[in-house]
Structures are given as structure tokens and as C-alpha cells.
Motif scaffolding. Structure first.
Motif, PDB file in Angstrom:
ATOM      1  N   ALA A   1       0.838  -1.203   0.000  1.00 43.43           N
ATOM      2  CA  ALA A   1       0.000   0.000   0.000  1.00 43.43           C
ATOM      3  C   ALA A   1       0.872   1.252   0.000  1.00 43.43           C
ATOM      4  CB  ALA A   1      -0.925  -0.006   1.207  1.00 43.43           C
TER       5      ALA A   1
ATOM      6  N   ARG B   1      -7.430  -6.003   4.872  1.00 46.67           N
ATOM      7  CA  ARG B   1      -7.979  -4.658   5.101  1.00 46.67           C
ATOM      8  C   ARG B   1      -6.795  -3.728   5.280  1.00 46.67           C
ATOM      9  NH1 ARG B   1     -11.383  -6.488   9.626  1.00 46.67           N
ATOM     10  NH2 ARG B   1      -9.955  -5.194  10.799  1.00 46.67           N
TER      11      ARG B   1
ATOM     12  N   CYS C   1      -7.349   4.704  -3.963  1.00 46.28           N
ATOM     13  CA  CYS C   1      -7.789   3.457  -3.316  1.00 46.28           C
ATOM     14  C   CYS C   1      -7.710   2.289  -4.300  1.00 46.28           C
ATOM     15  CB  CYS C   1      -9.212   3.606  -2.771  1.00 46.28           C
ATOM     16  SG  CYS C   1      -9.308   4.700  -1.342  1.00 46.28           S
ATOM     17  N   GLY C   2      -8.080   2.523  -5.553  1.00 51.07           N
ATOM     18  CA  GLY C   2      -7.989   1.484  -6.574  1.00 51.07           C
ATOM     19  C   GLY C   2      -6.551   1.055  -6.816  1.00 51.07           C
TER      20      GLY C   2
ATOM     21  N   ARG D   1      -5.470  -1.069  -3.872  1.00 50.99           N
ATOM     22  CA  ARG D   1      -6.106  -2.396  -3.960  1.00 50.99           C
ATOM     23  C   ARG D   1      -5.382  -3.278  -4.973  1.00 50.99           C
ATOM     24  NH1 ARG D   1     -10.747  -0.520  -4.829  1.00 50.99           N
ATOM     25  NH2 ARG D   1     -11.390  -0.430  -2.669  1.00 50.99           N
ATOM     26  N   ARG D   2      -5.159  -2.752  -6.174  1.00 49.37           N
ATOM     27  CA  ARG D   2      -4.500  -3.543  -7.229  1.00 49.37           C
ATOM     28  C   ARG D   2      -3.082  -3.947  -6.836  1.00 49.37           C
ATOM     29  NH1 ARG D   2      -7.340   0.202 -10.086  1.00 49.37           N
ATOM     30  NH2 ARG D   2      -5.561   1.613 -10.237  1.00 49.37           N
TER      31      ARG D   2
ATOM     32  N   VAL E   1      -3.057  -6.683  -4.084  1.00 50.58           N
ATOM     33  CA  VAL E   1      -3.385  -7.999  -4.666  1.00 50.58           C
ATOM     34  C   VAL E   1      -2.169  -8.566  -5.391  1.00 50.58           C
ATOM     35  CG1 VAL E   1      -4.741  -9.153  -6.471  1.00 50.58           C
ATOM     36  CG2 VAL E   1      -5.872  -7.605  -4.864  1.00 50.58           C
TER      37      VAL E   1
ATOM     38  N   GLU F   1     -10.046 -10.352  -1.879  1.00 49.56           N
ATOM     39  CA  GLU F   1     -10.675  -9.194  -1.233  1.00 49.56           C
ATOM     40  C   GLU F   1      -9.634  -8.312  -0.579  1.00 49.56           C
ATOM     41  OE1 GLU F   1     -13.392  -8.659   2.708  1.00 49.56           O
ATOM     42  OE2 GLU F   1     -13.852 -10.338   1.397  1.00 49.56           O
ATOM     43  N   VAL F   2      -9.615  -7.036  -0.983  1.00 54.67           N
ATOM     44  CA  VAL F   2      -8.791  -6.029  -0.319  1.00 54.67           C
ATOM     45  C   VAL F   2      -9.699  -4.841  -0.045  1.00 54.67           C
ATOM     46  CG1 VAL F   2      -6.818  -4.466  -0.487  1.00 54.67           C
ATOM     47  CG2 VAL F   2      -6.669  -6.749  -1.477  1.00 54.67           C
ATOM     48  N   ALA F   3      -9.985  -4.606   1.220  1.00 54.46           N
ATOM     49  CA  ALA F   3     -10.798  -3.456   1.620  1.00 54.46           C
ATOM     50  C   ALA F   3      -9.856  -2.317   1.975  1.00 54.46           C
ATOM     51  CB  ALA F   3     -11.670  -3.825   2.814  1.00 54.46           C
ATOM     52  N   VAL F   4     -10.024  -1.180   1.316  1.00 55.05           N
ATOM     53  CA  VAL F   4      -9.197  -0.014   1.588  1.00 55.05           C
ATOM     54  C   VAL F   4     -10.056   0.999   2.339  1.00 55.05           C
ATOM     55  CG1 VAL F   4      -7.785   1.826   0.604  1.00 55.05           C
ATOM     56  CG2 VAL F   4      -7.844  -0.418  -0.501  1.00 55.05           C
TER      57      VAL F   4
END
Length: 127
Positions: free
Chosen positions: A25, A63, A78-79, A82-83, A86, A99-102
């Protein structure tokens, strides 16, 4: 030679996956800041993203809590996080990451100054 089923398995702890996700992140936000410097956070405001992971049978759910500069394209940031999470978690652990919750914990707005204040800044200093 030991059969594959008898050799055992390597288990990667939740906290290890969380550390990888946190670093990923941070990398994503750094890359985004390089392309959009207006939204970049500097100094103390640039807090390290905090991640929590739950690993079950080769699948990691993550998360990530981040702090972002504002104004900026929050959805795009945020996208990107997330990418990248992953991709990096999958690369480094071999796990599926469905699943990745930001979560955006805080937005940092630059301090606003009246143009006159900006013009006088530094004039009042005495040597």
C-alpha cells in the motif's frame, strides 16, 4: 524420497501477510504521489498504511487503512492500493487475494493561507 503429501506445508502467518500488504500500500501511494504531487503527503502526515490480514487455506483477505492528501482523486488512489496489494501479496506468498478493503482513515488538507499572509511570511523574522 518423501512423498509430497507427507512433507508438510509452509504456513504464512496472518501478520506476515499484513506486513506485505502494508508495504505494498505504501508503494502504491508513493507511485501515485510521483504522478500527482499535489496530492502527496509529506513529513509526519505521511503515516504508514496499517493492514490486517486473515489467511485461510491459501486465500488471504486484507484490510488496509490509509491516510491521503486532499484534494485528490480518492477513488483512483484506493484502486491503485487495492490492485498493488493484490499483486504483491500474490507474488510474494503465492496466495489468492480475492478481497482487499481499503479504508481512508484521514484526509490531510493543506493549511490555507490568505495571499497577504503568504506575502508577509518570513518578513517578520529577526536575525
Amino acid at each position: 524420497m518423501v512423498e509430497a503429501g507427507e512433507r508438510g506445508a509452509t504456513r504464512i502467518a496472518d501478520r506476515v501477510v499484513a506486513k506485505i500488504a502494508s508495504q505494498a500500500a505504501r508503494e502504491a501511494l508513493r507511485a501515485d504521489a510521483a504522478t500527482a504531487p499535489d496530492a502527496a503527503l509529506t513529513g509526519a502526515a505521511a503515516a504508514r498504511p496499517n493492514a490486517v490480514a486473515a489467511v485461510r487455506g491459501g486465500v488471504a483477505r486484507v484490510r488496509v487503512a490509509v491516510e491521503l492528501g486532499y484534494p485528490s482523486d480518492i477513488g483512483a488512489q484506493c484502486g491503485a492500493v487495492r490492485r498493488h496489494v493484490v499483486e504483491r501479496v500474490g507474488e510474494l506468498t503465492g496466495m489468492e487475494v480475492p478481497e482487499v478493503a481499503v479504508m481512508v482513515e484521514r484526509l490531510h488538507v493543506p493549511r490555507w493561507e490568505h495571499p497577504e499572509q503568504r506575502a508577509h511570511r518570513g518578513r517578520d523574522r529577526v536575525r
